[in-house]
Design a protein around this motif. Structure first.
Motif, PDB file in Angstrom:
ATOM      1  N   LEU A 125     -17.501 -41.894 -49.510  1.00 43.90           N
ATOM      2  CA  LEU A 125     -17.487 -43.093 -48.118  1.00 43.90           C
ATOM      3  C   LEU A 125     -18.398 -44.152 -48.185  1.00 43.90           C
ATOM      4  CD1 LEU A 125     -17.725 -40.061 -45.288  1.00 43.90           C
ATOM      5  CD2 LEU A 125     -15.730 -41.169 -46.410  1.00 43.90           C
ATOM      6  N   PRO A 126     -18.000 -45.105 -47.658  1.00 47.18           N
ATOM      7  CA  PRO A 126     -18.944 -46.551 -47.810  1.00 47.18           C
ATOM      8  C   PRO A 126     -20.238 -46.158 -47.286  1.00 47.18           C
ATOM      9  CG  PRO A 126     -16.541 -47.072 -47.024  1.00 47.18           C
ATOM     10  CD  PRO A 126     -16.873 -45.537 -46.721  1.00 47.18           C
ATOM     11  N   ASP A 127     -21.254 -46.905 -47.936  1.00 46.43           N
ATOM     12  CA  ASP A 127     -22.631 -46.766 -47.127  1.00 46.43           C
ATOM     13  C   ASP A 127     -22.843 -47.497 -45.635  1.00 46.43           C
ATOM     14  OD1 ASP A 127     -23.311 -45.648 -49.624  1.00 46.43           O
ATOM     15  OD2 ASP A 127     -23.961 -47.643 -50.338  1.00 46.43           O
ATOM     16  N   GLY A 128     -21.875 -48.271 -45.379  1.00 46.41           N
ATOM     17  CA  GLY A 128     -21.787 -48.989 -44.463  1.00 46.41           C
ATOM     18  C   GLY A 128     -21.679 -47.922 -43.136  1.00 46.41           C
ATOM     19  N   GLN A 129     -20.962 -46.691 -43.416  1.00 51.30           N
ATOM     20  CA  GLN A 129     -20.743 -45.536 -42.256  1.00 51.30           C
ATOM     21  C   GLN A 129     -22.303 -45.186 -42.029  1.00 51.30           C
ATOM     22  OE1 GLN A 129     -17.789 -44.663 -41.069  1.00 51.30           O
ATOM     23  NE2 GLN A 129     -16.952 -46.293 -42.037  1.00 51.30           N
ATOM     24  N   TRP A 130     -23.106 -44.817 -42.926  1.00 50.78           N
ATOM     25  CA  TRP A 130     -24.525 -44.553 -42.697  1.00 50.78           C
ATOM     26  C   TRP A 130     -25.229 -45.485 -41.955  1.00 50.78           C
ATOM     27  CZ3 TRP A 130     -25.820 -39.586 -43.495  1.00 50.78           C
ATOM     28  CH2 TRP A 130     -25.078 -38.649 -44.430  1.00 50.78           C
ATOM     29  N   GLU A 131     -25.167 -46.622 -42.510  1.00 53.72           N
ATOM     30  CA  GLU A 131     -25.885 -47.905 -41.981  1.00 53.72           C
ATOM     31  C   GLU A 131     -25.514 -47.897 -40.619  1.00 53.72           C
ATOM     32  OE1 GLU A 131     -24.933 -50.812 -44.793  1.00 53.72           O
ATOM     33  OE2 GLU A 131     -26.389 -50.026 -46.419  1.00 53.72           O
ATOM     34  N   GLY A 132     -24.123 -48.167 -40.168  1.00 53.38           N
ATOM     35  CA  GLY A 132     -23.672 -48.243 -38.812  1.00 53.38           C
ATOM     36  C   GLY A 132     -24.160 -47.281 -37.774  1.00 53.38           C
ATOM     37  N   ALA A 133     -24.236 -45.859 -38.221  1.00 57.06           N
ATOM     38  CA  ALA A 133     -24.674 -44.720 -37.509  1.00 57.06           C
ATOM     39  C   ALA A 133     -26.138 -45.190 -37.392  1.00 57.06           C
ATOM     40  CB  ALA A 133     -24.235 -43.481 -38.181  1.00 57.06           C
ATOM     41  N   ALA A 135     -27.723 -48.012 -37.307  1.00 57.64           N
ATOM     42  CA  ALA A 135     -27.981 -49.005 -36.260  1.00 57.64           C
ATOM     43  C   ALA A 135     -27.824 -48.579 -34.898  1.00 57.64           C
ATOM     44  CB  ALA A 135     -27.017 -50.091 -36.560  1.00 57.64           C
ATOM     45  N   LEU A 136     -26.832 -47.426 -34.660  1.00 57.20           N
ATOM     46  CA  LEU A 136     -26.919 -46.916 -33.281  1.00 57.20           C
ATOM     47  C   LEU A 136     -27.578 -45.862 -33.010  1.00 57.20           C
ATOM     48  CD1 LEU A 136     -22.717 -46.324 -33.591  1.00 57.20           C
ATOM     49  CD2 LEU A 136     -23.877 -48.223 -32.410  1.00 57.20           C
ATOM     50  N   GLY A 137     -28.698 -45.720 -33.900  1.00 53.24           N
ATOM     51  CA  GLY A 137     -29.642 -44.949 -33.355  1.00 53.24           C
ATOM     52  C   GLY A 137     -29.437 -43.401 -33.730  1.00 53.24           C
ATOM     53  N   LEU A 138     -28.472 -43.095 -34.364  1.00 49.89           N
ATOM     54  CA  LEU A 138     -28.227 -41.657 -34.690  1.00 49.89           C
ATOM     55  C   LEU A 138     -29.101 -41.018 -35.727  1.00 49.89           C
ATOM     56  CD1 LEU A 138     -24.287 -41.898 -34.668  1.00 49.89           C
ATOM     57  CD2 LEU A 138     -25.792 -40.963 -32.926  1.00 49.89           C
ATOM     58  N   LYS A 139     -29.459 -39.820 -35.575  1.00 48.55           N
ATOM     59  CA  LYS A 139     -30.183 -39.389 -36.608  1.00 48.55           C
ATOM     60  C   LYS A 139     -29.437 -38.514 -37.713  1.00 48.55           C
ATOM     61  CE  LYS A 139     -34.022 -39.638 -34.049  1.00 48.55           C
ATOM     62  NZ  LYS A 139     -35.294 -40.597 -34.423  1.00 48.55           N
ATOM     63  N   PHE A 140     -29.918 -38.268 -38.890  1.00 46.03           N
ATOM     64  CA  PHE A 140     -29.303 -38.034 -40.075  1.00 46.03           C
ATOM     65  C   PHE A 140     -28.363 -36.859 -39.898  1.00 46.03           C
ATOM     66  CE2 PHE A 140     -28.824 -35.081 -43.495  1.00 46.03           C
ATOM     67  CZ  PHE A 140     -28.520 -35.974 -44.437  1.00 46.03           C
ATOM     68  N   PHE A 141     -28.711 -35.884 -39.070  1.00 46.20           N
ATOM     69  CA  PHE A 141     -27.841 -34.711 -38.958  1.00 46.20           C
ATOM     70  C   PHE A 141     -26.470 -35.135 -37.777  1.00 46.20           C
ATOM     71  CE2 PHE A 141     -30.853 -32.023 -40.871  1.00 46.20           C
ATOM     72  CZ  PHE A 141     -30.365 -31.482 -41.785  1.00 46.20           C
ATOM     73  N   GLN A 142     -27.111 -35.921 -36.988  1.00 49.83           N
ATOM     74  CA  GLN A 142     -26.117 -36.475 -35.937  1.00 49.83           C
ATOM     75  C   GLN A 142     -25.024 -37.255 -36.760  1.00 49.83           C
ATOM     76  OE1 GLN A 142     -28.899 -38.447 -32.964  1.00 49.83           O
ATOM     77  NE2 GLN A 142     -28.033 -37.037 -31.590  1.00 49.83           N
ATOM     78  N   THR A 143     -25.763 -38.139 -37.655  1.00 48.36           N
ATOM     79  CA  THR A 143     -24.621 -38.950 -38.226  1.00 48.36           C
ATOM     80  C   THR A 143     -23.764 -38.188 -39.223  1.00 48.36           C
ATOM     81  OG1 THR A 143     -26.196 -40.653 -38.619  1.00 48.36           O
ATOM     82  CG2 THR A 143     -24.549 -40.699 -40.170  1.00 48.36           C
ATOM     83  N   LEU A 144     -24.218 -37.065 -39.694  1.00 52.54           N
ATOM     84  CA  LEU A 144     -23.583 -36.392 -40.725  1.00 52.54           C
ATOM     85  C   LEU A 144     -22.168 -35.724 -39.799  1.00 52.54           C
ATOM     86  CD1 LEU A 144     -23.404 -35.131 -43.620  1.00 52.54           C
ATOM     87  CD2 LEU A 144     -24.770 -33.190 -42.886  1.00 52.54           C
ATOM     88  N   ARG A 145     -22.678 -35.032 -38.703  1.00 50.79           N
ATOM     89  CA  ARG A 145     -21.816 -34.355 -37.938  1.00 50.79           C
ATOM     90  C   ARG A 145     -20.862 -35.043 -37.224  1.00 50.79           C
ATOM     91  NH1 ARG A 145     -21.932 -32.592 -32.521  1.00 50.79           N
ATOM     92  NH2 ARG A 145     -24.096 -33.402 -32.112  1.00 50.79           N
ATOM     93  N   LEU A 146     -21.202 -36.322 -36.898  1.00 54.98           N
ATOM     94  CA  LEU A 146     -19.985 -37.097 -35.737  1.00 54.98           C
ATOM     95  C   LEU A 146     -19.448 -38.018 -36.690  1.00 54.98           C
ATOM     96  CD1 LEU A 146     -22.541 -37.754 -32.738  1.00 54.98           C
ATOM     97  CD2 LEU A 146     -20.699 -36.081 -32.928  1.00 54.98           C
ATOM     98  N   VAL A 147     -19.988 -38.555 -37.937  1.00 54.06           N
ATOM     99  CA  VAL A 147     -19.276 -39.810 -38.478  1.00 54.06           C
ATOM    100  C   VAL A 147     -18.984 -39.232 -39.888  1.00 54.06           C
ATOM    101  CG1 VAL A 147     -19.779 -42.117 -39.432  1.00 54.06           C
ATOM    102  CG2 VAL A 147     -20.931 -41.413 -37.145  1.00 54.06           C
ATOM    103  N   ILE A 148     -19.736 -38.821 -40.564  1.00 56.66           N
ATOM    104  CA  ILE A 148     -19.594 -38.640 -42.136  1.00 56.66           C
ATOM    105  C   ILE A 148     -18.630 -37.238 -42.362  1.00 56.66           C
ATOM    106  CG2 ILE A 148     -20.597 -37.859 -44.438  1.00 56.66           C
ATOM    107  CD1 ILE A 148     -21.257 -40.794 -43.009  1.00 56.66           C
ATOM    108  N   LEU A 149     -18.770 -36.063 -41.830  1.00 56.61           N
ATOM    109  CA  LEU A 149     -17.968 -35.062 -42.021  1.00 56.61           C
ATOM    110  C   LEU A 149     -16.705 -34.974 -41.599  1.00 56.61           C
ATOM    111  CD1 LEU A 149     -20.344 -32.066 -41.369  1.00 56.61           C
ATOM    112  CD2 LEU A 149     -19.949 -33.124 -43.742  1.00 56.61           C
ATOM    113  N   PRO A 150     -16.055 -35.613 -40.664  1.00 58.79           N
ATOM    114  CA  PRO A 150     -14.883 -36.075 -40.053  1.00 58.79           C
ATOM    115  C   PRO A 150     -14.014 -36.698 -41.261  1.00 58.79           C
ATOM    116  CG  PRO A 150     -16.229 -36.313 -38.229  1.00 58.79           C
ATOM    117  CD  PRO A 150     -17.198 -36.104 -39.222  1.00 58.79           C
TER     118      PRO A 150
END
Length: 239
Positions: A125-133, A135-150
């Motif tokens: 997945l593009p690094d921008g997915q992590w960076e965007g999350a 920027a929205l203030g999401l923590k690591f596991f929140q980013t993983l669960r809500l953005v990356i894993l799906p």
């Protein structure tokens, strides 16, 4: 009673010993399927944990996960079966159930490959997915669960289904430690001095049964890959 009646139907349809052989091969196939499901589900649970350790921004956890994957990808499945089915039981002087030994060996074997497939899906997945999350203030596991894993689930689905074929074929080695499955029963009949159970009859029958188990999964994996897009390749499998 049901088993006897089914056996009688096979004998009536194909005669002896062909009907008996075919009936026993089909019955033994269910144990191949059970062991494959145990290895796939158990390996998936372990692989999920290893994958998370592999991507956590911590060098010790990454090293531990990489070492686990490296070890169980480097160790041949046959060696793992001998180790858990024969080696460790003799070392500790304690009998280990054949189901437990075969399931443990195949689970560890499967988990290493599935963890690498899933890590590849996440890192594709593009690094921008992590960076965007972030920027929205999401923590690591929140980013993983809500953005990356799906998104990673979509990418990894095809190779995960495809790897199930490798697991099914891997179960054929479990007969080495006494596990009674399709391969075990087939070899027993092929070595029996009974007319009609020669190797050139038994092994093609076994090959057809394995084909019937594996081909639909292979086609499903190809179909998913075409539908969902290019997926990371399954790493080379050392059996």
């Amino acid at each position: 009673m049901a088993g006897r009646s089914m056996k009688g139907l096979f004998v009536a349809a194909f005669g002896e010993p062909e009907g008996v052989v075919l009936f026993q091969l089909i019955v033994a196939t269910q144990f191949t399927i059970y062991l494959s499901l145990i290895a796939f589900i158990g390996g998936g649970v372990v692989a999920a944990g290893i994958t998370i350790l592999r991507i956590i921004p911590s060098k010790p956890t990454k090293f531990a996960a990489q070492s686990y994957i490296w070890f169980f990808q480097s160790a041949p499945l046959l060696m793992l079966l001998f180790l858990f089915g024969l080696g460790i039981p003799r070392l500790i002087g304690f009998d280990v159930n054949i189901w437990v030994a075969a399931s443990l060996a195949l689970t560890l074997y499967s988990s290493a490959y599935l963890a690498e497939v899933w890590r590849g899906a996440i890192q594709s997945l593009p690094d921008g997915q992590w960076e965007g999350a972030e920027a929205l203030g999401l923590k690591f596991f929140q980013t993983l669960r809500l953005v990356i894993l799906p998104q990673a689930l979509r990418v990894s689905l095809a190779p995960t289904v495809g790897f199930m074929v490798q697991i099914i074929k891997g179960t054929s080695l479990a007969y080495i430690i006494g596990f009674s499955d399709l391969m075990s029963i087939g070899k027993r009949w092929a070595n029996a001095p009974v007319e009609g159970t020669e190797p050139f009859i038994i092994y093609p029958l076994m090959a057809l049964i394995y084909f019937a188990l594996c081909f639909p999964l292979s086609r499903l994996a190809i179909r998913l890959e075409k539908k969902l897009g290019t997926a990371p390749k399954i790493p080379p499998v050392a059996i």
